[in-house]
Scaffold this motif. Structure first.
Motif, short mmCIF file in Angstrom:
data_model
loop_
_atom_site.label_atom_id
_atom_site.label_comp_id
_atom_site.label_asym_id
_atom_site.label_seq_id
_atom_site.Cartn_x
_atom_site.Cartn_y
_atom_site.Cartn_z
N GLN A 1 124.96 16.76 14.55
CA GLN A 1 124.13 17.85 15.06
C GLN A 1 123.87 17.67 16.54
O GLN A 1 123.96 18.63 17.34
N VAL B 1 127.16 18.30 18.51
CA VAL B 1 127.46 19.73 18.64
C VAL B 1 126.61 20.36 19.73
O VAL B 1 127.10 21.10 20.59
N ARG C 1 128.30 21.75 23.21
CA ARG C 1 128.45 23.20 23.23
C ARG C 1 128.62 23.78 24.65
O ARG C 1 129.50 24.63 24.86
N PRO D 1 131.77 25.68 17.70
CA PRO D 1 132.09 24.28 17.37
C PRO D 1 131.67 23.99 15.95
O PRO D 1 130.71 24.56 15.44
#
Length: 209
Positions: A159, A162, A166, A199
């Motif tokens: 998490q 990502v 991003r 993503p």
């Protein structure tokens, strides 16, 4: 004219070679693993069986997922909008049927092969003492806690990765999408449009076993 081994090797040397081969056959080249070592290796294979089954299932699901993805792209190009839902349902049913049929078959093969393949590797690469230590660790409360906790730890990491990646990835995804649309003759996205691709989310990323 056929050339035999006897014609290539003088008789005296041939007799010596025959004697040498007889000695080799009579002498084991490798020490046979003890029954205890075989049992220890087998125990480790059994402890790893959930991961082995998961690998087998992944072997079945990965190509199906790729085919499903390709089918979705093909439908966007070739199937009229009003027929896509029905076509998508048929494709998904076919994929599910394949996974339901092939999954148990490959899992059964993995379970059957694991002792002879993985067990043999463990026997050849680890001593009896090392195998005993491995089992003690794998069966320990700490190891079990580690195995149970790692999925949540990996999810938290993914998490964060990502979110962190991003800003770098989104512009590249948008460029890629524009290039694909151009190759397909589709209209260029308006300025300021965000890419429809995202993503991989942490819950979609593969988890280490």
């Amino acid at each position: 004219m056929r050339t035999s081994f006897a014609r290539l090797v003088p008789k005296r040397r041939a007799r010596c070679l025959v004697g040498a081969f007889a000695m080799l056959l009579a002498t084991p080249l490798f020490a046979q693993p003890s029954s205890t070592k075989k049992e220890l290796a087998g125990r480790i294979v059994q402890l790893q069986m959930p991961g082995i089954v998961s690998i087998a299932q992944g072997l079945v699901e990965r190509p199906a997922a790729l085919m499903l993805q390709d089918a979705g792209q093909a439908m966007q190009k070739r199937i009229p909008v009003d027929k896509r839902e029905a076509a998508s349902k048929r494709v998904q049913e076919s994929v599910k049927k394949y996974v339901d049929e092939a999954g148990p078959m490959v899992q059964a093969r993995a379970i059957k092969l694991a002792p002879s393949v993985l067990g043999a590797e463990l026997e050849s690469k680890f001593s009896e003492d090392e195998l005993t230590q491995l089992i003690a660790w794998m069966e320990s409360p700490v190891s079990r806690k580690f195995q149970q906790t790692m999925p949540q730890i990996q999810d938290a990491f993914l998490q964060k990765l990502v979110a962190d990646a991003r800003p770098m990835i989104d512009p590249k995804l948008l460029t890629l999408e524009q290039e694909i649309r151009d190759s397909l003759g589709l209209p260029v996205l308006p300025a300021g449009t965000k890419s429809s691709a995202k993503p991989a989310a942490a819950d979609q990323a593969p988890k280490a076993k």
